[in-house]
Design a protein around this motif. Structure first.
Motif, short mmCIF file in Angstrom:
data_model
loop_
_atom_site.label_atom_id
_atom_site.label_comp_id
_atom_site.label_asym_id
_atom_site.label_seq_id
_atom_site.Cartn_x
_atom_site.Cartn_y
_atom_site.Cartn_z
N ILE A 102 -64.72 95.07 73.07
CA ILE A 102 -64.56 94.34 71.87
C ILE A 102 -65.87 93.44 71.42
N SER A 103 -66.68 93.32 72.30
CA SER A 103 -67.95 92.76 71.87
C SER A 103 -68.84 93.63 70.98
N GLU A 104 -68.97 94.90 71.23
CA GLU A 104 -69.57 96.05 70.40
C GLU A 104 -68.95 96.13 69.12
N LEU A 105 -67.43 96.13 69.04
CA LEU A 105 -66.82 96.21 67.81
C LEU A 105 -66.88 95.09 66.95
N GLY A 106 -67.08 93.72 67.80
CA GLY A 106 -66.96 92.66 66.92
C GLY A 106 -68.27 92.38 66.24
N ALA A 107 -69.36 92.95 67.04
CA ALA A 107 -70.69 92.68 66.60
C ALA A 107 -70.93 93.72 65.31
N ILE A 108 -70.50 94.78 65.28
CA ILE A 108 -70.52 95.84 64.36
C ILE A 108 -69.91 95.35 63.00
N THR A 109 -68.58 94.83 63.31
CA THR A 109 -67.72 94.60 61.97
C THR A 109 -67.90 92.84 61.68
N GLY A 153 -50.78 84.42 78.24
CA GLY A 153 -51.65 83.80 77.36
C GLY A 153 -52.86 83.27 77.96
N GLU A 154 -53.22 84.11 78.96
CA GLU A 154 -54.61 83.57 79.37
C GLU A 154 -55.69 84.69 78.91
N VAL A 155 -56.59 84.14 78.47
CA VAL A 155 -57.75 84.86 77.69
C VAL A 155 -58.41 85.89 78.86
N VAL A 156 -58.58 87.20 78.49
CA VAL A 156 -59.00 88.22 79.36
C VAL A 156 -60.57 88.43 78.80
N ALA A 157 -60.69 88.69 77.68
CA ALA A 157 -62.08 88.82 76.80
C ALA A 157 -61.94 88.31 75.61
N SER A 158 -63.27 87.84 75.11
CA SER A 158 -63.04 87.29 73.75
C SER A 158 -64.62 87.07 73.24
N THR A 159 -64.70 87.24 71.85
CA THR A 159 -65.92 87.18 71.45
C THR A 159 -66.29 85.85 70.67
N SER A 160 -65.28 85.24 70.81
CA SER A 160 -65.37 83.51 70.48
C SER A 160 -64.43 82.69 71.19
N GLU A 161 -64.45 81.34 70.50
CA GLU A 161 -62.84 80.65 71.20
C GLU A 161 -61.78 80.82 70.56
N LEU A 162 -61.78 82.02 69.86
CA LEU A 162 -60.27 82.48 69.43
C LEU A 162 -59.42 82.36 70.25
N GLY A 163 -58.19 81.76 69.80
CA GLY A 163 -57.07 81.78 70.60
C GLY A 163 -55.91 80.55 70.23
N GLN A 187 -59.94 93.71 56.12
CA GLN A 187 -60.67 94.45 57.33
C GLN A 187 -60.48 93.63 58.65
N ALA A 188 -59.86 92.45 58.79
CA ALA A 188 -59.77 91.66 60.15
C ALA A 188 -58.42 92.77 60.72
N TYR A 189 -57.42 92.90 59.72
CA TYR A 189 -56.36 93.92 60.15
C TYR A 189 -56.58 95.27 60.64
N MET A 190 -57.61 95.82 59.97
CA MET A 190 -58.03 97.23 60.11
C MET A 190 -58.89 97.26 61.44
N VAL A 191 -59.75 96.17 61.53
CA VAL A 191 -60.56 96.09 62.96
C VAL A 191 -59.58 95.71 64.07
N GLY A 192 -58.60 94.94 63.80
CA GLY A 192 -57.85 94.90 65.06
C GLY A 192 -56.92 95.93 65.56
N LYS A 193 -56.55 97.13 64.29
CA LYS A 193 -55.84 98.22 64.71
C LYS A 193 -56.80 99.04 65.64
N ILE A 194 -58.01 99.16 64.97
CA ILE A 194 -59.08 99.92 65.74
C ILE A 194 -59.39 99.82 67.27
N ALA A 195 -59.49 98.21 67.35
CA ALA A 195 -59.65 97.57 68.54
C ALA A 195 -58.39 98.16 69.37
N VAL A 196 -57.16 97.86 69.08
CA VAL A 196 -56.14 98.22 69.76
C VAL A 196 -56.07 99.71 70.39
N SER A 197 -56.51 100.62 69.26
CA SER A 197 -56.53 102.10 69.60
C SER A 197 -57.48 102.35 70.44
#
Length: 362
Positions: A11-18, A29-39, A85-95
């Motif tokens: 997700i870090s690589e995808l977040g850096a690109i998009t 509800g525990e954070v596994v990995a994150s690119t920010s303080e999002l939650g 874009q946020a929706y599409m990036v989320g779908k790509i990350a899920v895939s």
């Protein structure tokens, strides 16, 4: 299970690109990995979404998605942004995460399959059914290569071997204990034991230069059916032990090259003791001889009992060599210049090495 480091890297690589903020949380509800303080501070939002029948949901400017594993939610992915874009990036990350989960699961399943297969923990019908399910050929020439690292849980050695032997070429790397690594080596139709020995020698060299490990490698016979891999594994284990006892200077040994060592290895200790007592009686046994005499006799055997060639290679006068041989005859009662006595002496040395091994193992 896929590692937290792998998820974060993905997700870090995808977040850096998009430039979209992403977060992966478990179902509690525990954070596994994150690119920010999002939650969410209210984890009930995550647990409620995880229990709901929907696959995605939008709360404010955060998109929620389920990362599925065989129809069941495994993680919750959050993607921040109130645009498409946020929706599409989320779908790509899920895939991407679902593909990683599947890949790691297949790797685990294959690893588990080969472990149980080699240890004879599976019924024959289950072997074929699971092999087909895991897309592993059931009929193909293979052999087992056993690499003894001498270190417990040496991940560096396993990673190096995994890079050398890829599943895409039909090879699989696994382990059944902490001190050795097993390679299920797929072979071509024209590959022979010479080719396998070359692979084993390459492993020894690679481990020495890349991982700084002085490993021992052994391999079993070539089998055509997947069900026979456990047989090749047992042979490789025997080759490892027999090589350690009778051919310690060689770091790569094959079951097909063990010769008489394989027979001696399977003898009971009482029979070995009887043989030694019968040959030497009250005379000196070879294991008590000095190093110079033993090295001389070893070189004499290497040169097929040729006195002239042996003296030349040892840089000693012919008479000196003859003197040493006659001295050995007086102490042990065997004249190694005669074929029968030389054969008896050679076998006696191997039997004594085996008895020493048994004593050290106690």
């Amino acid at each position: 299970m896929i590692s937290t480091q792998t998820i974060k890297g993905s997700i870090s690589e995808l977040g850096a690109i998009t430039k979209v903020e992403l977060c992966v949380m478990d179902l509690g509800g525990e954070v596994v990995a994150s690119t920010s303080e999002l939650g969410f501070s209210d984890i009930s939002i995550i647990t409620s979404f995880a229990a709901s029948p929907v696959d995605s949901q939008v709360i404010g400017d955060i998109h929620l998605f389920k990362v599925m594993d065989e129809g069941d939610p495994l993680y919750i992915l959050l993607s921040k942004g109130d645009n498409e874009q946020a929706y599409m990036v989320g779908k790509i990350a899920v895939s991407q995460l679902q593909a990683l989960v599947l890949a790691y699961k297949e790797r685990f399943d294959r690893n588990n399959f080969f472990q149980n297969l080699l240890l004879d923990n599976m019924l024959m019908i289950d072997v074929y059914n699971r092999a087909r399910k895991l897309k592993i050929e059931v009929t193909a020439p293979r052999t087992i290569i056993l690499v003894e690292t001498g270190r417990t849980k040496d991940n560096g050695a396993r990673e190096l071997l995994t890079s050398m032997f890829s599943p895409t070429s039909g090879d699989y790397v696994t382990a059944v204990d902490e001190n050795s690594i097993i390679i299920v080596k797929s072979l071509g139709k024209n590959e022979s034991y010479d080719d396998i020995n070359q692979v084993a020698t390459t492993i020894v060299d690679m481990m020495s230069t890349e991982a700084l490990l002085n490993v021992r490698v052994a391999y079993g016979t070539i089998v055509e059916e997947i069900r026979d891999l456990s047989k090749s594994f047992k042979e490789a284990k025997m080759a490892l032990e027999v090589g350690r006892i009778f051919n310690a200077e060689c770091r790569a040994n094959g079951y097909n090259t063990l010769g008489i060592g394989r027979l001696i290895y399977q003898l009971p200790e009482s029979l070995c003791r009887m043989f030694i007592d019968e040959i030497f009686e009250d005379k000196e046994i070879p294991s008590n001889l000095d190093e110079e005499t033993l090295n001389t006799i070893a070189k004499f055997f290497e040169n097929n009992l040729n006195v002239s060639e042996t003296s030349r290679q040892l840089f000693v006068h012919r008479n000196t060599l003859v003197y040493r041989i006659e001295k050995l005859e007086k102490s042990c009662g065997l004249d190694v210049r005669k074929f029968d006595d030389a054969l008896t002496f050679k076998i006696a040395l191997m039997v004594l090495n085996y008895m020493k091994y048994l004593k050290e193992r106690e």
